[in-house]
Design a protein around this motif. Structure first.
Motif, PDB file in Angstrom:
ATOM      1  N   MET A 123     -66.918   2.817 -10.813  1.00  0.00           N
ATOM      2  CA  MET A 123     -66.573   4.190 -11.448  1.00  0.00           C
ATOM      3  C   MET A 123     -65.461   5.252 -10.951  1.00  0.00           C
ATOM      4  O   MET A 123     -65.592   4.762  -9.435  1.00  0.00           O
ATOM      5  CB  MET A 123     -67.735   4.671 -11.787  1.00  0.00           C
ATOM      6  N   THR A 124     -64.694   5.448 -12.043  1.00  0.00           N
ATOM      7  CA  THR A 124     -62.999   6.029 -11.395  1.00  0.00           C
ATOM      8  C   THR A 124     -63.728   7.687 -10.941  1.00  0.00           C
ATOM      9  O   THR A 124     -65.160   7.846 -11.562  1.00  0.00           O
ATOM     10  CB  THR A 124     -62.126   6.139 -12.128  1.00  0.00           C
ATOM     11  N   ALA A 125     -63.502   7.795 -10.156  1.00  0.00           N
ATOM     12  CA  ALA A 125     -63.771   9.394  -9.666  1.00  0.00           C
ATOM     13  C   ALA A 125     -63.747  10.364 -11.321  1.00  0.00           C
ATOM     14  O   ALA A 125     -63.076  10.426 -11.881  1.00  0.00           O
ATOM     15  CB  ALA A 125     -63.348   9.876  -7.794  1.00  0.00           C
ATOM     16  N   VAL A 126     -64.136  11.025 -10.482  1.00  0.00           N
ATOM     17  CA  VAL A 126     -64.191  12.222 -12.127  1.00  0.00           C
ATOM     18  C   VAL A 126     -62.485  13.350 -11.218  1.00  0.00           C
ATOM     19  O   VAL A 126     -62.189  14.368 -12.103  1.00  0.00           O
ATOM     20  CB  VAL A 126     -65.345  13.428 -11.880  1.00  0.00           C
ATOM     21  N   VAL A 127     -63.061  13.890 -10.274  1.00  0.00           N
ATOM     22  CA  VAL A 127     -62.329  14.357  -9.352  1.00  0.00           C
ATOM     23  C   VAL A 127     -61.374  13.582  -8.858  1.00  0.00           C
ATOM     24  O   VAL A 127     -62.211  13.316  -7.135  1.00  0.00           O
ATOM     25  CB  VAL A 127     -62.497  15.747  -8.844  1.00  0.00           C
ATOM     26  N   GLU A 128     -60.216  13.749  -8.280  1.00  0.00           N
ATOM     27  CA  GLU A 128     -59.698  12.806  -7.280  1.00  0.00           C
ATOM     28  C   GLU A 128     -58.557  13.816  -6.753  1.00  0.00           C
ATOM     29  O   GLU A 128     -57.664  13.485  -8.158  1.00  0.00           O
ATOM     30  CB  GLU A 128     -59.163  11.550  -7.748  1.00  0.00           C
ATOM     31  N   THR A 129     -58.512  14.110  -5.357  1.00  0.00           N
ATOM     32  CA  THR A 129     -56.454  15.043  -5.557  1.00  0.00           C
ATOM     33  C   THR A 129     -56.525  14.779  -3.642  1.00  0.00           C
ATOM     34  O   THR A 129     -57.579  14.239  -2.966  1.00  0.00           O
ATOM     35  CB  THR A 129     -57.395  16.618  -4.920  1.00  0.00           C
ATOM     36  N   GLU A 130     -55.390  14.394  -3.560  1.00  0.00           N
ATOM     37  CA  GLU A 130     -54.711  14.148  -2.353  1.00  0.00           C
ATOM     38  C   GLU A 130     -53.536  14.299  -2.094  1.00  0.00           C
ATOM     39  O   GLU A 130     -52.318  15.167  -2.720  1.00  0.00           O
ATOM     40  CB  GLU A 130     -53.612  12.727  -2.859  1.00  0.00           C
ATOM     41  N   GLY A 131     -54.350  15.641  -0.529  1.00  0.00           N
ATOM     42  CA  GLY A 131     -52.885  16.299  -0.304  1.00  0.00           C
ATOM     43  C   GLY A 131     -52.451  17.990  -1.831  1.00  0.00           C
ATOM     44  O   GLY A 131     -51.578  19.440  -1.012  1.00  0.00           O
ATOM     45  N   LEU A 132     -53.569  17.452  -1.766  1.00  0.00           N
ATOM     46  CA  LEU A 132     -53.334  19.226  -3.067  1.00  0.00           C
ATOM     47  C   LEU A 132     -52.627  20.598  -2.083  1.00  0.00           C
ATOM     48  O   LEU A 132     -54.004  20.847  -1.813  1.00  0.00           O
ATOM     49  CB  LEU A 132     -54.620  19.349  -4.071  1.00  0.00           C
ATOM     50  N   THR A 133     -52.106  20.944  -3.027  1.00  0.00           N
ATOM     51  CA  THR A 133     -51.343  22.233  -1.537  1.00  0.00           C
ATOM     52  C   THR A 133     -50.749  23.579  -3.316  1.00  0.00           C
ATOM     53  O   THR A 133     -50.509  23.126  -3.973  1.00  0.00           O
ATOM     54  CB  THR A 133     -49.888  21.541  -1.175  1.00  0.00           C
ATOM     55  N   LYS A 134     -51.130  24.842  -2.757  1.00  0.00           N
ATOM     56  CA  LYS A 134     -51.073  25.798  -3.651  1.00  0.00           C
ATOM     57  C   LYS A 134     -50.752  26.891  -2.723  1.00  0.00           C
ATOM     58  O   LYS A 134     -51.626  27.490  -2.163  1.00  0.00           O
ATOM     59  CB  LYS A 134     -51.855  26.028  -4.708  1.00  0.00           C
ATOM     60  N   PHE A 135     -49.162  27.283  -2.768  1.00  0.00           N
ATOM     61  CA  PHE A 135     -48.877  28.774  -2.176  1.00  0.00           C
ATOM     62  C   PHE A 135     -48.318  29.985  -3.046  1.00  0.00           C
ATOM     63  O   PHE A 135     -47.717  29.543  -4.598  1.00  0.00           O
ATOM     64  CB  PHE A 135     -47.667  27.982  -1.476  1.00  0.00           C
ATOM     65  N   GLY A 162     -46.314  32.253  -3.702  1.00  0.00           N
ATOM     66  CA  GLY A 162     -45.303  32.958  -2.768  1.00  0.00           C
ATOM     67  C   GLY A 162     -44.706  31.927  -1.092  1.00  0.00           C
ATOM     68  O   GLY A 162     -45.420  30.930  -1.195  1.00  0.00           O
ATOM     69  N   LYS A 163     -45.404  33.680  -0.317  1.00  0.00           N
ATOM     70  CA  LYS A 163     -45.888  32.510   1.731  1.00  0.00           C
ATOM     71  C   LYS A 163     -47.181  32.186   1.791  1.00  0.00           C
ATOM     72  O   LYS A 163     -48.298  32.067   2.635  1.00  0.00           O
ATOM     73  CB  LYS A 163     -45.006  33.392   2.116  1.00  0.00           C
ATOM     74  N   ARG A 164     -48.486  33.817   0.645  1.00  0.00           N
ATOM     75  CA  ARG A 164     -49.485  33.050   0.595  1.00  0.00           C
ATOM     76  C   ARG A 164     -50.729  31.742   0.887  1.00  0.00           C
ATOM     77  O   ARG A 164     -49.814  31.412  -0.309  1.00  0.00           O
ATOM     78  CB  ARG A 164     -50.104  34.588  -0.327  1.00  0.00           C
ATOM     79  N   ARG A 165     -50.733  31.189   1.753  1.00  0.00           N
ATOM     80  CA  ARG A 165     -51.656  30.080   1.323  1.00  0.00           C
ATOM     81  C   ARG A 165     -53.119  30.177   0.708  1.00  0.00           C
ATOM     82  O   ARG A 165     -53.612  31.238   0.992  1.00  0.00           O
ATOM     83  CB  ARG A 165     -51.763  29.237   2.475  1.00  0.00           C
ATOM     84  N   GLY A 166     -52.698  29.438  -0.917  1.00  0.00           N
ATOM     85  CA  GLY A 166     -54.022  29.115  -1.381  1.00  0.00           C
ATOM     86  C   GLY A 166     -55.032  28.328  -1.311  1.00  0.00           C
ATOM     87  O   GLY A 166     -56.193  28.416  -0.850  1.00  0.00           O
ATOM     88  N   LEU A 167     -54.550  27.272  -0.722  1.00  0.00           N
ATOM     89  CA  LEU A 167     -54.936  26.272  -0.826  1.00  0.00           C
ATOM     90  C   LEU A 167     -54.005  25.133  -0.095  1.00  0.00           C
ATOM     91  O   LEU A 167     -52.987  24.974  -0.340  1.00  0.00           O
ATOM     92  CB  LEU A 167     -55.257  25.316  -1.527  1.00  0.00           C
ATOM     93  N   GLU A 168     -54.460  24.295   0.827  1.00  0.00           N
ATOM     94  CA  GLU A 168     -53.912  23.500   1.847  1.00  0.00           C
ATOM     95  C   GLU A 168     -54.134  22.308   2.072  1.00  0.00           C
ATOM     96  O   GLU A 168     -55.327  22.084   2.370  1.00  0.00           O
ATOM     97  CB  GLU A 168     -52.906  24.075   2.932  1.00  0.00           C
TER      98      GLU A 168
END
Lengths: 304, 266
Positions: A1-13, A15-21
């Motif tokens: 069965m495939t995963a419901v969520v699969e993320t790879e290197g998911l990053t959100k900035f 501007g310069k503020r890191r939200g998720l890395e």
């Protein structure tokens, strides 16, 4: 069965503020995944990325096997925002009817049944609802179309204890029917009862993913044993996982890390008349876990 | 009707009713002065109007004639106040499409519905257009009825022509506020842009007739495509109205593309 969520290197900035890395996360079908972290750690950022409310700076993700940009995928998700805004003179019943219609139709009976379960009044203008009542409306809209995947951001905030229990029962039912839940919280106690696994996020990074059973083994637990006669201190000294031992006549108290097995076996040699085991302070495990992983991180950096 | 259109119209309903009543009251009040003015041609005639400074007359649309039905409607009702009321109404509705729900946080749940972002903007625009159309239709009927009652002797086709122009002008400004809101997610910039374009556009179009330095700017003023064709005197200025409609479409496409590519609620 495939995963419901699969993320790879998911990053959100932002501007310069890191939200998720560099988030690598997998959520498996049929599990309840608790997503933990202090406020501002990146929980809501992750959730909003999964729902295409915001777009990643880089990285890859799939939700229910598809790109979240595909609107059809979002119809299979139930979402409770962390900061649910409901306002105006519109009644909750009309708003829920609209959301149901937009998601392809939800029966009136289904909405009424959920409202009754959560003891929600849907006839009041939404702007006049209290925080807890709004949260109930939010839960109803997340659950009502029986989505394959529920994403709940701080679902229990503002709910009174009775409604919290009802909500947890609803989550268990969702799991029992083979569907998947991602719920975030900054308090472990809120998700601990229903989660199969928990992920801990801090400062925009996922620091640990653990089975709740394993985490529970790490629990620090206060235990008190009362015997029918005084017991020798030596019988309880140097037991694995036992700390802060105090022996006073017929009473023994200590702290246990993880399994109480050794202590129970040691106590079994005497006649136990009374046993008190306080629920583990989950906050404490949580914090212990944080500092542990931080230390590991420091060791790793130091090359130890 | 698509679900988001009907939902938006339901949300706009009380606001639409209030604007219809407000604009209707404006029409009724101003048209109620007409019989008095038309009976006193010596007081309000061209000689009287000529006493005003030239620039002021330009700004008020020429002020050539108050005493005929067409002249009164053109100078007093459809020159400045009528369109401006419609523009403010359109701006407020345009803001309710994206910027206001985004600022209040209600847009977050809406964008997670299984509705494509582009479709979301489009359906909100359709609701804006239908809402304005409802206000315009109701006030057109009222204006026509009052003009008949006041013996203005203005052909209904001319009133329809000028009212259509007001509708298209308002729709353009509504689309402008929707677009700035869709691009920025904030009401403030949307209202500022609409304010500057509306006031600046009006001044440029009216004063630009006698001031050569800004006369070229008339071509970019939205008011040019409403006022210049003099719809009350000459009927539908089809080409001008098509320019207004075309500019609205360009704005809508911009809004769709801008909203489709950005983060919501950050």
């Amino acid at each position: 069965m495939t995963a419901v969520v699969e993320t790879e290197g998911l990053t959100k900035f932002y501007g310069k503020r890191r939200g998720l890395e560099d988030l690598d996360l997998e959520i498996r079908p049929g599990e309840v995944f608790g997503y933990l972290g202090p406020n501002g750690a990146g929980k809501t950022t992750t959730i909003r990325l999964l729902l295409d409310v915001i777009r990643p700076t880089r990285g890859r993700m799939s939700v229910l096997g598809a790109d979240p940009r595909d609107p059809a995928v979002r119809g299979r998700i139930g979402y409770l925002p962390g900061e649910l805004a409901l306002e105006g003179a519109e009644r909750a019943s009309a708003y829920l009817a609209f959301l149901g219609q937009a998601r392809g139709g939800v029966s009136r009976d289904r909405i009424a049944a959920l409202a009754e379960r959560l003891d929600a009044d849907l006839s009041v203008p939404m702007g006049k609802l209290s925080k807890g009542s709004k949260q109930k409306v939010g839960l109803i809209q997340a659950f009502m179309h029986e989505p394959e995947f529920l994403i709940l951001d701080e679902p229990t905030s503002g709910l009174d204890p009775l409604v919290q229990q009802e909500f947890l029962a609803m989550v268990r039912e969702v799991r029992a029917s083979g569907r998947t839940v991602l719920m975030s919280s900054h308090v472990l106690a809120e998700v601990e009862q229903v989660s199969d696994r928990v992920g801990i996020v801090r400062g925009g990074r996922l620091v640990a993913v653990e089975d709740i059973a394993v985490l529970r083994e790490k629990a620090v637990r206060r235990v008190e044993l009362h015997f029918d006669a005084p017991v020798p201190r030596e019988a309880f000294e140097d037991l694995p996982g036992v700390r802060d031992l105090r022996v006073e006549g017929a009473a023994v108290s200590c702290t246990i890390d993880g399994r109480p097995d050794a202590l129970v076996k040691a106590a079994a040699r005497f006649t136990v008349v009374h046993l008190v085991s306080a629920e583990p302070d989950l906050e404490e495990i949580f914090l212990a876990y944080y500092s542990e992983s931080e230390q590991e991180g420091r060791h790793a950096r130091a090359g130890v | 009707m698509p679900v988001l259109v009907s939902k938006s119209l339901r949300d706009y309903r009380s606001s639409l009713v209030r604007w219809t009543v407000g604009i209707g009251a404006f029409f009724a009040l101003y048209l109620s002065f007409y019989p008095n003015i038309s009976e006193n041609k010596e007081i309000y005639g061209p000689q009287a109007l000529a006493k005003f400074p030239g620039a002021m007359r330009d700004l008020m649309g020429g002020m050539e004639d108050f005493t005929s039905g067409i002249g009164y409607l053109s100078s007093v009702v459809y020159q400045l106040f009528g369109p401006m009321l419609f523009i403010v109404c359109a701006m407020i509705l345009g803001n309710r499409a994206i910027a206001q729900p985004e600022e209040s946080g209600t847009l977050e749940l809406t964008v997670t519905l299984p509705i494509d972002r582009r479709r979301l903007v489009f359906e909100r625009f359709v609701a804006l257009a239908l809402g304005l159309l409802a206000v315009a239709t109701a006030t057109f009927l009222l204006a026509w009825g009052l003009s008949v009652v006041s013996d203005m002797e203005v052909p209904v086709g001319r009133i329809l022509a000028v009212h259509t122009g007001v509708f298209l002008l308002a729709l353009f400004f509504g689309a402008l506020s929707l677009t700035v809101g869709a691009a920025t997610g904030r009401k403030g910039p949307a209202m500022a842009v609409v304010g500057v374009v509306a006031v600046g556009g009006y001044v440029v179009e009216t004063l630009g007739k006698s001031v050569d330095a800004i006369s070229w700017l008339r071509w970019v003023s939205p008011f040019h495509y409403y006022l210049d064709g003099r719809p009350l005197y000459q009927g539908f200025p089809v080409a001008d109205y098509l320019v207004l409609a075309g500019a609205t479409v360009v704005l809508l496409v911009t809004a769709v593309l801008a909203f489709d590519r950005r983060d919501v609620g950050v």
